[in-house]
Design a protein around this motif. Structure first.
Motif, PDB file in Angstrom:
ATOM      1  N   UNK A 147       0.832  -1.208   0.000  1.00  0.00           N
ATOM      2  CA  UNK A 147       0.000   0.000   0.000  1.00  0.00           C
ATOM      3  C   UNK A 147       0.866   1.259   0.000  1.00  0.00           C
ATOM      4  N   UNK A 148       0.431   2.268  -0.715  1.00  0.00           N
ATOM      5  CA  UNK A 148       1.114   3.554  -0.739  1.00  0.00           C
ATOM      6  C   UNK A 148       0.198   4.625  -0.152  1.00  0.00           C
ATOM      7  N   UNK A 149       0.645   5.869  -0.141  1.00  0.00           N
ATOM      8  CA  UNK A 149      -0.130   6.967   0.467  1.00  0.00           C
ATOM      9  C   UNK A 149      -0.680   7.842  -0.651  1.00  0.00           C
ATOM     10  N   UNK A 150      -1.987   7.780  -0.844  1.00  0.00           N
ATOM     11  CA  UNK A 150      -2.644   8.604  -1.856  1.00  0.00           C
ATOM     12  C   UNK A 150      -3.531   9.628  -1.164  1.00  0.00           C
ATOM     13  N   UNK A 151      -3.248  10.881  -1.425  1.00  0.00           N
ATOM     14  CA  UNK A 151      -4.017  11.968  -0.808  1.00  0.00           C
ATOM     15  C   UNK A 151      -5.238  12.293  -1.652  1.00  0.00           C
ATOM     16  N   UNK A 152      -6.359  12.535  -0.989  1.00  0.00           N
ATOM     17  CA  UNK A 152      -7.584  12.945  -1.684  1.00  0.00           C
ATOM     18  C   UNK A 152      -8.122  14.231  -1.040  1.00  0.00           C
ATOM     19  N   UNK A 153      -7.193  15.010  -0.500  1.00  0.00           N
ATOM     20  CA  UNK A 153      -7.546  16.245   0.202  1.00  0.00           C
ATOM     21  C   UNK A 153      -6.313  17.146   0.201  1.00  0.00           C
ATOM     22  N   UNK A 154      -6.261  18.103   1.120  1.00  0.00           N
ATOM     23  CA  UNK A 154      -5.110  18.995   1.234  1.00  0.00           C
ATOM     24  C   UNK A 154      -3.952  18.365   1.994  1.00  0.00           C
ATOM     25  N   UNK A 155      -4.184  17.212   2.626  1.00  0.00           N
ATOM     26  CA  UNK A 155      -3.103  16.500   3.296  1.00  0.00           C
ATOM     27  C   UNK A 155      -2.186  15.895   2.231  1.00  0.00           C
ATOM     28  N   UNK A 156      -0.899  16.197   2.295  1.00  0.00           N
ATOM     29  CA  UNK A 156       0.043  15.693   1.293  1.00  0.00           C
ATOM     30  C   UNK A 156       0.568  14.303   1.651  1.00  0.00           C
ATOM     31  N   UNK A 157       0.939  14.088   2.903  1.00  0.00           N
ATOM     32  CA  UNK A 157       1.359  12.764   3.346  1.00  0.00           C
ATOM     33  C   UNK A 157       2.756  12.364   2.934  1.00  0.00           C
ATOM     34  N   UNK A 158       3.637  13.326   2.667  1.00  0.00           N
ATOM     35  CA  UNK A 158       4.997  12.959   2.258  1.00  0.00           C
ATOM     36  C   UNK A 158       5.978  12.881   3.428  1.00  0.00           C
ATOM     37  N   UNK A 213      -7.033   2.222  -6.358  1.00  0.00           N
ATOM     38  CA  UNK A 213      -7.717   3.517  -6.359  1.00  0.00           C
ATOM     39  C   UNK A 213      -8.415   3.755  -7.690  1.00  0.00           C
ATOM     40  N   UNK A 214      -7.742   3.382  -8.765  1.00  0.00           N
ATOM     41  CA  UNK A 214      -8.336   3.513 -10.086  1.00  0.00           C
ATOM     42  C   UNK A 214      -9.568   2.629 -10.203  1.00  0.00           C
ATOM     43  N   UNK A 215      -9.461   1.397  -9.700  1.00  0.00           N
ATOM     44  CA  UNK A 215     -10.584   0.472  -9.763  1.00  0.00           C
ATOM     45  C   UNK A 215     -11.774   0.936  -8.948  1.00  0.00           C
ATOM     46  N   UNK A 216     -11.511   1.675  -7.870  1.00  0.00           N
ATOM     47  CA  UNK A 216     -12.592   2.184  -7.031  1.00  0.00           C
ATOM     48  C   UNK A 216     -13.208   3.458  -7.584  1.00  0.00           C
ATOM     49  N   UNK A 217     -12.617   4.004  -8.643  1.00  0.00           N
ATOM     50  CA  UNK A 217     -13.158   5.208  -9.251  1.00  0.00           C
ATOM     51  C   UNK A 217     -12.752   6.498  -8.577  1.00  0.00           C
ATOM     52  N   UNK A 218     -11.668   6.472  -7.773  1.00  0.00           N
ATOM     53  CA  UNK A 218     -11.278   7.679  -7.042  1.00  0.00           C
ATOM     54  C   UNK A 218     -10.020   8.331  -7.610  1.00  0.00           C
ATOM     55  N   UNK A 219      -9.492   7.821  -8.708  1.00  0.00           N
ATOM     56  CA  UNK A 219      -8.281   8.424  -9.274  1.00  0.00           C
ATOM     57  C   UNK A 219      -8.446   9.920  -9.554  1.00  0.00           C
ATOM     58  N   UNK A 220      -9.583  10.393 -10.065  1.00  0.00           N
ATOM     59  CA  UNK A 220      -9.715  11.840 -10.306  1.00  0.00           C
ATOM     60  C   UNK A 220      -9.614  12.680  -9.034  1.00  0.00           C
ATOM     61  N   UNK A 221      -9.815  12.031  -7.871  1.00  0.00           N
ATOM     62  CA  UNK A 221      -9.761  12.762  -6.596  1.00  0.00           C
ATOM     63  C   UNK A 221      -8.368  12.792  -5.983  1.00  0.00           C
ATOM     64  N   UNK A 222      -7.430  12.024  -6.559  1.00  0.00           N
ATOM     65  CA  UNK A 222      -6.091  11.930  -5.986  1.00  0.00           C
ATOM     66  C   UNK A 222      -5.307  13.206  -6.279  1.00  0.00           C
TER      67      UNK A 222
END
Length: 339
Positions: A147-158, A213-222
């Motif tokens: 698993x990696x860290x994918x942000x879907x908000x203003x949190x960057x997570x780096x 994430x792509x399979x769940x349909x959330x890639x545009x939100x990343x």
């Protein structure tokens, strides 16, 4: 698909009086996964069909249209005879099964194939003799890509500090503890509901692979992706059959099931890796941080604690030398990644 190299011999033997397969049996294989899922397609649908075909009808493996046991009760359902087979998430039985959790550890799955093969070989070499799986027989194991860290908000997570207070989607026991250790709030919602929760703003960060994430349909939100070598951890799974039902099969029927299961960890790993390879170009424009140096060391202050915790629990579960198992697992991963 498995090899049919011994099928002709088995068929010939079945025609000889006194060497035939045992009485025809039906095995009920519970399923909680959607039909588009790679693990379902290879580990449930194809595995069931291959057993039925290879047995010449002596064994019929039926996958019901509706689940007969929920995802968190599958182990008990198989053990207690409600269903005969299941593909289970190790995190759902972490209080009963400790050792296979090695596959969930940080850095354990640079690819699904490498981690899956490593987990199976480690299980056969170190874990199976311990006898942790009460009432069932394990036919296969596999892990998902790290698993990696994918942000879907203003949190960057780096960095660890940048995840303080983030609502983090974390779906295994290891990932949930990691999320807490990084100062986040772990949240476990069903994968099919992920898109809805992201779009409603219920999550800030996902511990997930880009392909999932792509399979769940959330890639545009990343908004950002942070990559940790080998992953933060992952999900670990096992295909199990009721020990009672297994013992009811004839020796020939058991041999057929085992032959079909041969190589299943690798096939499952390869299937899950394909999704990552195919979807990688979709993230070409996504801001990405490859964590290294001091930043990676900061992450590992949290991640390495999971390895220590697993070793302690493994020792308590009856594994004489957890470090030897860890070293063996890593040696298989290294071998697989070098090929």
């Amino acid at each position: 698909m498995f090899s049919f190299r011994k099928l002709a011999l088995g068929t010939a033997l079945a025609l000889i009086p006194g060497v035939a397969f045992g009485q025809s049996v039906e095995l009920i294989y519970n399923n909680t996964l959607p039909p588009f899922n790679e693990t379902y397609q290879v580990g449930i649908r194809d595995f069931a069909a291959d057993i039925t075909e290879a047995s010449g009808g002596s064994i019929t493996v039926t996958v019901p249209d509706a689940e007969l046991a929920p995802v968190d009760r599958q182990y008990e359902a198989v053990r207690d005879g409600i269903v005969d087979m299941a593909l289970i998430d190790i995190s759902a039985v972490s209080q009963l099964v400790v050792l296979n959790g090695i596959g969930e550890l940080p850095g354990s799955a640079p690819t699904s194939e490498a981690g899956s093969v490593a987990l199976w070989e480690t299980y056969k070499e170190y874990f199976e003799p311990v006898g942790e799986w009460e009432g069932v027989k394990v036919l296969s194991t596999h892990v998902l890509p790290g698993r990696q860290i994918l942000s879907v908000s203003d949190f960057i997570g780096n960095t660890p500090e940048s995840l303080q207070g983030a609502r983090i989607w974390a779906t295994s026991a290891t990932l949930a503890v990691v999320a807490q250790g990084l100062g986040g709030v772990p949240m476990d919602t069903a994968y099919p509901e992920l898109q809805e929760n992201v779009e409603r703003g219920n999550l800030d960060v996902l511990f997930i692979t880009p392909g999932s994430a792509d399979g769940a349909g959330v890639r545009p939100n990343v908004t950002h992706m942070t990559k940790i070598p080998g992953g933060l951890g992952t999900g670990s799974f096992a295909v199990i059959i009721s020990e009672e039902r297994w013992n009811e099969l004839s020796a020939e029927q058991q041999a057929t099931v085992l032959e079909v299961a041969e190589g299943l960890p690798r096939r499952l790993g390869q299937a899950n890796d394909v999704e990552e390879i195919e979807t990688a170009p979709n993230y070409a424009d996504t801001p990405t941080t490859e964590v290294e140096g001091e930043a990676l060391a900061a992450f590992h202050e949290v991640l390495d604690q999971q390895v220590i915790l697993w070793a302690e629990r493994a020792k308590a579960a009856g594994l004489e030398d957890p470090q030897a198992a860890l070293d063996f697992y890593q040696s298989v991963v290294d071998r697989e990644m070098a090929e």
